[in-house]
Design a protein around this motif. Structure first.
Motif, PDB file in Angstrom:
ATOM      1  N   GLU A 299     114.609 110.708 -26.396  1.00 48.82           N
ATOM      2  CA  GLU A 299     113.204 110.455 -26.729  1.00 48.82           C
ATOM      3  C   GLU A 299     112.418 109.719 -25.654  1.00 48.82           C
ATOM      4  O   GLU A 299     111.183 109.789 -25.628  1.00 48.82           O
ATOM      5  N   VAL A 300     113.082 108.986 -24.756  1.00 46.64           N
ATOM      6  CA  VAL A 300     112.336 108.172 -23.785  1.00 46.64           C
ATOM      7  C   VAL A 300     111.600 109.041 -22.762  1.00 46.64           C
ATOM      8  O   VAL A 300     112.092 110.091 -22.350  1.00 46.64           O
ATOM      9  N   MET A 301     110.433 108.551 -22.371  1.00 45.37           N
ATOM     10  CA  MET A 301     109.619 109.237 -21.372  1.00 45.37           C
ATOM     11  C   MET A 301     108.776 108.177 -20.655  1.00 45.37           C
ATOM     12  O   MET A 301     108.042 107.423 -21.291  1.00 45.37           O
ATOM     13  N   SER A 302     108.908 108.121 -19.347  1.00 46.90           N
ATOM     14  CA  SER A 302     108.178 107.126 -18.567  1.00 46.90           C
ATOM     15  C   SER A 302     106.883 107.715 -18.026  1.00 46.90           C
ATOM     16  O   SER A 302     106.873 108.822 -17.477  1.00 46.90           O
ATOM     17  N   LEU A 303     105.802 106.948 -18.173  1.00 47.64           N
ATOM     18  CA  LEU A 303     104.495 107.348 -17.677  1.00 47.64           C
ATOM     19  C   LEU A 303     104.275 106.792 -16.274  1.00 47.64           C
ATOM     20  O   LEU A 303     104.985 105.881 -15.852  1.00 47.64           O
ATOM     21  N   PRO A 304     103.313 107.328 -15.539  1.00 47.51           N
ATOM     22  CA  PRO A 304     103.028 106.770 -14.211  1.00 47.51           C
ATOM     23  C   PRO A 304     102.818 105.262 -14.280  1.00 47.51           C
ATOM     24  O   PRO A 304     102.130 104.762 -15.173  1.00 47.51           O
ATOM     25  N   MET A 305     103.449 104.542 -13.350  1.00 48.34           N
ATOM     26  CA  MET A 305     103.321 103.074 -13.330  1.00 48.34           C
ATOM     27  C   MET A 305     103.306 102.602 -11.877  1.00 48.34           C
ATOM     28  O   MET A 305     104.256 102.803 -11.136  1.00 48.34           O
ATOM     29  N   ASN A 306     102.209 102.001 -11.504  1.00 50.00           N
ATOM     30  CA  ASN A 306     102.074 101.349 -10.209  1.00 50.00           C
ATOM     31  C   ASN A 306     100.838 100.462 -10.251  1.00 50.00           C
ATOM     32  O   ASN A 306     100.005 100.607 -11.152  1.00 50.00           O
ATOM     33  N   PRO A 307     100.714  99.526  -9.312  1.00 47.90           N
ATOM     34  CA  PRO A 307      99.590  98.587  -9.376  1.00 47.90           C
ATOM     35  C   PRO A 307      98.230  99.201  -9.061  1.00 47.90           C
ATOM     36  O   PRO A 307      97.211  98.530  -9.221  1.00 47.90           O
ATOM     37  N   TYR A 308      98.218 100.470  -8.635  1.00 44.92           N
ATOM     38  CA  TYR A 308      96.990 101.071  -8.119  1.00 44.92           C
ATOM     39  C   TYR A 308      96.342 102.042  -9.097  1.00 44.92           C
ATOM     40  O   TYR A 308      95.329 102.662  -8.770  1.00 44.92           O
ATOM     41  N   LEU A 309      96.908 102.186 -10.277  1.00 46.84           N
ATOM     42  CA  LEU A 309      96.318 103.082 -11.260  1.00 46.84           C
ATOM     43  C   LEU A 309      94.920 102.594 -11.640  1.00 46.84           C
ATOM     44  O   LEU A 309      94.724 101.431 -12.003  1.00 46.84           O
TER      45      LEU A 309
END
Length: 364
Positions: free
Chosen positions: A338-348
């Motif tokens: 079930e896990v799904m990672s979304l975009p993650m960075n300080p510049y979003l």
């Protein structure tokens, strides 16, 4: 809109001139291994974490190996860890001839379920290796108490949590050993492979310092069986630049995570961060049904996703010799589907977060 998952290009551009300056300094010095940049970085690591027994090394994987080598792990020994992690956690245990012993995870934090640890301790158990997954530190007080009761070492696999806090203390300063990674996509990443290991006493620190250079205490004088596990000066120089602003990067990652949590529908299972700790948000990981369909539809909209991790360790072919079966760790198995990672960075940017959350809410 096309979203960049980790945006390493922007991470470079933000400090481009300084990266180029320090890189040229290292190259022109012709001093590439264990020089002043590495010394400076190790000093900075100590200041940042509150743990002065800090050593740069060649990768997060090698940091784990060095920790277990320093404590004398050998064939027939056992190390308790989680099956819901990257393979390096369990792989390094097996590489030294020891046996990984798995314990299921807590469904809220995805970290090892401390209530189940004592059930698997045997006379062969030598250490507990919790993983501070997705950027949040595990239940270290309880784990350390169990370890003290049974005379075990604790090795924090902090590959994803460098900079996070637990009851006011930094990751890598909450156990016998702390091991982290500076792989480029980590919250604090270098431009290649790199890592660090943190000891809790001078004796282990000196032993590891020798072990990362083939057990050498003086040139051609070897007191231990070691490895080539040094951090390059070039990577140390890059990390020194990034560490200066890392607190701000963590804050920006936390701001992105808060916006995600505020904007995402309650129909999705969002991350839970315990009140007594912080996360550096190595990943922003949600749980969904019909993950394959959702990932496909998001990809078509220019929104990348990732799965950390689709197959728990106990079901990997390389660990079939341990004799575990499907159903042995139901929480890990459920979460892996079930896990799904979304975009993650300080510049979003705000518009990107809005685009991601609006479309995910609609697809759900």
């Amino acid at each position: 809109m096309n979203i960049d998952f980790a945006n390493l290009t922007q991470a470079y551009k933000e400090h481009e001139e300084e990266f180029q300056r320090v890189s040229l300094e290292v190259m022109s010095s012709a001093n590439y291994i264990l020089g002043k940049e590495t010394d400076e970085f190790e000093h900075n690591l100590g200041k940042f974490t509150g743990n002065d027994f800090a050593l740069g090394c060649s990768s997060g994987t090698d940091a784990l190996l060095l920790a277990m080598m320093a404590m004398g792990l050998k064939s027939g020994d056992e190390v308790i860890t989680t099956p819901f992690t990257f393979i390096a956690t369990a792989e390094t245990i097996a590489c030294l001839g020891a046996k990984p012993v798995f314990v299921d995870i807590d469904e809220e934090t995805y970290n090892i379920d401390v209530a189940k640890i004592e059930q698997v301790i045997t006379k062969s158990t030598k250490a507990i290796m919790p993983v501070s997954l997705y950027g949040q530190i595990a239940e270290m007080d309880e784990i350390n108490a169990i370890a003290k009761k049974h005379n075990l070492a604790v090795i924090e696999d902090a590959a994803q949590s460098f900079g996070a806090t637990y009851k006011g203390k930094r990751s890598c300063n909450v156990s016998t050993f702390g091991c982290t990674s500076f792989f480029p996509a980590k919250p604090l990443g270098c431009f290649g492979d790199g890592g660090a290991i943190f000891a809790s006493n001078e004796e282990d620190y000196q032993k590891i310092k020798a072990m990362r250079v083939h057990g050498q205490v003086e040139r051609y004088t070897h007191h231990y069986i070691g490895m080539g596990g040094r951090l390059d000066n070039l990577q140390a120089a890059i990390l020194n630049v990034k560490l200066k602003t890392y607190e701000n990067d963590i804050s920006r990652r936390q701001a992105v995570a808060k916006k995600y949590s505020d904007k995402l529908s309650d129909n999705i299972i969002k991350p839970t961060i315990k009140a007594d700790r912080t996360s550096v948000w190595a990943q922003y990981t949600v749980r969904v049904k019909n993950r394959d369909r959702i990932q496909k539809e998001l990809k078509e909209l220019g929104i990348p996703t990732a799965v950390h991790y689709p197959i728990p360790m106990h079901l990997q072919k390389c660990f079939s010799y341990l004799g575990y079966r499907s159903g042995d760790f139901p929480v890990s198995e459920k979460c892996s589907q079930e896990v799904m990672s979304l975009p993650m960075n300080p510049y979003l940017e705000e518009s990107e977060i809005e685009y991601i959350t609006t479309n995910l809410n609609t697809i759900l």
